[in-house]
Design an enzyme around this catalytic site. Structure first.
Site, short mmCIF file in Angstrom:
data_model
loop_
_atom_site.label_atom_id
_atom_site.label_comp_id
_atom_site.label_asym_id
_atom_site.label_seq_id
_atom_site.Cartn_x
_atom_site.Cartn_y
_atom_site.Cartn_z
N ARG A 170 -8.86 1.08 9.42
CA ARG A 170 -8.28 0.27 9.82
C ARG A 170 -9.61 -0.30 9.93
O ARG A 170 -9.31 -2.33 10.23
CB ARG A 170 -7.20 -0.21 10.30
CG ARG A 170 -6.18 0.55 9.81
CD ARG A 170 -4.50 -0.11 9.88
NE ARG A 170 -3.43 -0.26 9.73
CZ ARG A 170 -2.33 0.22 9.81
NH1 ARG A 170 -2.08 -0.27 11.53
NH2 ARG A 170 -1.02 0.16 8.90
N ARG A 202 -0.26 -9.33 13.44
CA ARG A 202 -0.15 -8.23 12.63
C ARG A 202 -1.39 -8.80 11.20
O ARG A 202 -2.62 -8.36 11.08
CB ARG A 202 0.45 -7.33 11.53
CG ARG A 202 0.87 -6.75 12.74
CD ARG A 202 2.36 -5.78 12.10
NE ARG A 202 2.19 -4.24 11.35
CZ ARG A 202 3.15 -4.50 10.30
NH1 ARG A 202 3.77 -4.62 9.65
NH2 ARG A 202 1.97 -3.48 9.72
N ARG A 221 12.16 -6.31 4.24
CA ARG A 221 12.35 -5.03 4.88
C ARG A 221 13.58 -4.38 5.94
O ARG A 221 13.19 -5.28 6.64
CB ARG A 221 10.42 -4.71 5.71
CG ARG A 221 9.45 -4.42 4.29
CD ARG A 221 9.23 -3.70 4.37
NE ARG A 221 7.46 -4.46 5.70
CZ ARG A 221 7.18 -4.42 5.57
NH1 ARG A 221 6.28 -4.39 3.92
NH2 ARG A 221 6.05 -4.36 6.56
N LYS A 246 0.75 -1.27 -0.46
CA LYS A 246 0.15 -0.29 0.16
C LYS A 246 1.17 1.79 0.31
O LYS A 246 0.41 2.33 -0.71
CB LYS A 246 -0.99 0.25 1.56
CG LYS A 246 -2.08 -0.94 0.94
CD LYS A 246 -3.14 -0.95 2.48
CE LYS A 246 -2.13 -0.64 3.56
NZ LYS A 246 -1.66 -1.91 4.75
#
Length: 219
Positions: free
Chosen positions: A88, A171, A127, A13
């Site tokens: 969210r 998550r 990442r 995103k």
């Protein structure tokens, strides 16, 4: 254009939101980036959300909505915006509707990026972020020119606490419970487009642009 990008953590995103903002002159609003900036600065808000993010939990609605409302009334938002990481929850989506309707506005489109969860986990573990300036990297897709060092400032690259495997899995579980229902919420409003988030960054961007064109948001 007033856009929302949906998708699981690590679906891309942020990268796509930045591309959309750059190409169409939109304000990119990402609560996650705002919170991480506050954490680095050691502010009261930063201290509040640091532990929450590290545990893979969601920051409370009231805090998120306050941050979003402040950004959307700014001068930069007048030409449109792309929201990344908000809403969210259904409650946040309803709050966003109220914020916009209070100004006689509404969302143009919600784009849902669809990525396999195994791929998301692999992305997260690849990442890194610069410990000095915060620039993000992906060792598999967007590696730094010098291993372990930021291209822009030379700072050391580190793994964020919320990119550790246990946190990513938590998550994803939170996403499935609280955020995934937003696809139905926006589908019922008739403003949802689902796009594959697999493949190269530019391939995904072209798919998003096609969804905008399909909805007559591009000439």
């Amino acid at each position: 254009m007033r856009l929302v990008l949906l998708g699981a953590p690590g679906s891309g995103k942020g990268t796509q939101a930045k591309l959309l903002a750059s190409e169409f002159g939109l304000l990119h609003v990402a609560p996650g980036d705002i919170f991480r900036s506050e954490i680095r600065a050691g502010t009261e808000l930063g201290r509040l959300v640091e532990g929450i993010l590290a545990r893979g939990e969601l920051v409370d609605d009231e805090t998120c909505i306050r941050v979003i409302d402040t950004r959307l009334v700014s001068e930069e938002a007048k030409q449109g915006f792309v929201l990344d990481g908000f809403p969210r929850t259904i409650g946040q989506a309803e709050a966003l509707d109220r914020i916009l309707s209070g100004r006689g506005e509404s969302l143009d489109l919600a784009v849902a990026l669809e990525v396999d969860e195994d791929a998301i986990l692999r992305r997260a573990l690849s990442r890194r972020v610069c410990s000095r300036c915060g620039k993000p990297y992906n060792l598999a897709m967007q590696p730094p020119k010098v291993a372990g060092k930021c291209d822009d400032c030379g700072g050391d690259l580190v793994t964020r606490k919320d990119d550790q495997e246990s946190t990513v899995k938590e998550r994803l579980a939170v996403y499935r419970e609280f955020t995934e229902p937003l696809t139905s919420y926006y589908a019922e409003k008739g403003i949802l487009e689902s796009v594959s988030g697999e493949g190269e960054v530019n391939e995904v961007f072209l798919r998003i642009k096609e969804s905008l064109r399909k909805r007559n948001l591009l000439e």
